[in-house]
Scaffold this motif. Structure first.
Motif, PDB file in Angstrom:
ATOM      1  N   ALA A  57       0.830  -1.195   0.000  1.00  0.00           N
ATOM      2  CA  ALA A  57       0.000   0.000   0.000  1.00  0.00           C
ATOM      3  C   ALA A  57       0.868   1.250   0.000  1.00  0.00           C
ATOM      4  N   LEU A  60       2.575   1.641  -3.597  1.00  0.00           N
ATOM      5  CA  LEU A  60       1.688   1.909  -4.728  1.00  0.00           C
ATOM      6  C   LEU A  60       0.839   3.159  -4.543  1.00  0.00           C
ATOM      7  N   ALA A  61       0.406   3.428  -3.310  1.00  0.00           N
ATOM      8  CA  ALA A  61      -0.508   4.551  -3.080  1.00  0.00           C
ATOM      9  C   ALA A  61       0.118   5.667  -2.258  1.00  0.00           C
ATOM     10  N   PRO A  64       0.294   9.393  -4.170  1.00  0.00           N
ATOM     11  CA  PRO A  64      -0.998  10.088  -4.276  1.00  0.00           C
ATOM     12  C   PRO A  64      -1.577  10.478  -2.918  1.00  0.00           C
ATOM     13  N   PHE A 126      -5.786   1.158 -18.564  1.00  0.00           N
ATOM     14  CA  PHE A 126      -5.202   0.575 -17.355  1.00  0.00           C
ATOM     15  C   PHE A 126      -3.866  -0.094 -17.670  1.00  0.00           C
ATOM     16  N   LEU A 130      -2.087   3.313 -16.526  1.00  0.00           N
ATOM     17  CA  LEU A 130      -2.218   3.278 -15.079  1.00  0.00           C
ATOM     18  C   LEU A 130      -1.205   2.335 -14.435  1.00  0.00           C
ATOM     19  N   VAL A 131      -0.963   1.174 -15.031  1.00  0.00           N
ATOM     20  CA  VAL A 131       0.035   0.254 -14.462  1.00  0.00           C
ATOM     21  C   VAL A 131       1.439   0.878 -14.498  1.00  0.00           C
ATOM     22  N   TYR A 133       2.109   4.006 -14.496  1.00  0.00           N
ATOM     23  CA  TYR A 133       2.047   5.122 -13.549  1.00  0.00           C
ATOM     24  C   TYR A 133       2.301   4.642 -12.125  1.00  0.00           C
ATOM     25  N   LEU A 134       1.636   3.563 -11.732  1.00  0.00           N
ATOM     26  CA  LEU A 134       1.838   3.012 -10.392  1.00  0.00           C
ATOM     27  C   LEU A 134       3.243   2.455 -10.234  1.00  0.00           C
ATOM     28  N   TRP A 135       3.802   1.889 -11.301  1.00  0.00           N
ATOM     29  CA  TRP A 135       5.162   1.336 -11.254  1.00  0.00           C
ATOM     30  C   TRP A 135       6.182   2.449 -11.015  1.00  0.00           C
ATOM     31  N   ASN A 137       5.502   5.396  -9.600  1.00  0.00           N
ATOM     32  CA  ASN A 137       5.256   5.850  -8.226  1.00  0.00           C
ATOM     33  C   ASN A 137       5.945   4.938  -7.221  1.00  0.00           C
ATOM     34  N   HIS A 138       5.864   3.649  -7.474  1.00  0.00           N
ATOM     35  CA  HIS A 138       6.453   2.663  -6.567  1.00  0.00           C
ATOM     36  C   HIS A 138       7.956   2.866  -6.435  1.00  0.00           C
TER      37      HIS A 138
END
Length: 287
Positions: A57, A60-61, A64, A126, A130-131, A133-135, A137-138
């Motif tokens: 969590a 990934l989050a 944001p 996605f 989006l994937v 983007y999350l990668w 961010n991670h």
């Protein structure tokens, strides 16, 4: 503890941990009775599955949530502080127009994403946006979290804070070095040594990355000659897991504090030496 913008430690009180009990523990976290350890562990929880979920969590989050709700940010900021309100306490008045234009650009891009979902389908957006983007961010959260969080990093309150002490409250780490020297070399050079030369960046951000390796080596030699070691364990997913388990809270009092784990035990403690001007100088010492 009062000036940093992000990765600010939770205190015992803020975390809701049992109150400090001088009958069974000391503020430095060097001596904790078995009864206090059980009480803290039961209150805080530290299961492997829980820490794994927290790690995912966070990675990934985390970004944001920080931008929207100041999660893991400076706790003295008022509730609701975020990076999209031009009147937010984190901005100066002259930033107002810049934040408005930035928000406008974000809304336009969000509209483009919604239009993409309508035109190509959510599944396509996605997968291709989006994937990744999350990668990204991670990676950003993993690197910066490990640069600024470790049980051996001291944290200072206002009365003991100086620029140099704050700048040295960080770690150099070999990014993905835990996966072997080849992966460590690839990760370091793909990111221009952002993780391996971070202490140098804190002290002087004007040295370009192509001179950072040489300068970081010289700085490390200088610091270690003074008994200051800022080379942390290799950075990676397992290290995020370990650090989250070891870094639960700091005490509500003390001018120099170190993280304690779920048992109330600290990995390091401050000691104080008399300076020529009669004031105390904090020096960390591992248990």
């Amino acid at each position: 503890m009062s000036k940093d913008e992000v990765f600010v430690p939770w205190t015992r009180k803020e975390l809701g941990a049992p109150e400090f009990n001088p009958a069974g523990e000391d503020l430095l976290g060097t001596t904790v009775s078995q009864e206090i350890k059980r009480e803290l562990y039961e209150a805080l929880g530290d299961s492997p599955i829980g820490t794994f979920v927290e790690s995912m969590a966070y990675l990934l989050a985390g970004l944001p949530l920080y931008l929207l709700y100041n999660t893991s940010g400076q706790l003295r900021y008022p509730e609701g502080t975020n990076h999209f309100n031009p009147k937010s306490v984190i901005f100066s008045p002259h930033h107002h127009g810049q934040i408005v234009w930035s928000d406008f650009g974000i809304f336009v891009w969000l509209a483009a994403i919604v239009a993409g979902c309508y035109y190509w389908s959510f599944a396509v957006v996605f997968r291709v946006y989006l994937v990744p983007y999350l990668w990204v961010n991670h990676w950003l959260v993993l690197i910066t979290f490990l640069q600024h969080t470790d049980p051996l990093i001291p944290h200072y309150r206002a009365e003991s804070f100086t620029f140099q002490r704050g700048a040295l409250s960080t770690m150099d780490r070999s990014l993905l070095g835990d996966l072997g020297p080849v992966m460590g070399w690839i990760a370091a050079h793909a990111t221009h040594g952002i993780s391996e030369t971070h202490v140098l960046h804190h002290l002087t951000s004007k040295i370009p990355h192509y001179h950072a390796w040489e300068a970081a080596a010289a700085l490390r030699k200088k610091l270690e000659g003074a008994g200051i070691y800022r080379q942390g364990a290799p950075g990676g997913w397992m290290e995020v897991y370990r650090v989250l388990r070891e870094c639960k809270f700091v005490e509500d009092e003390g001018s120099v504090v170190f993280y304690k784990n779920a048992y109330g035990v600290a990995a390091a403690r401050p000691v104080f030496a008399e300076r020529d001007d009669g004031h105390d100088s904090g020096i960390e010492l591992n248990n």
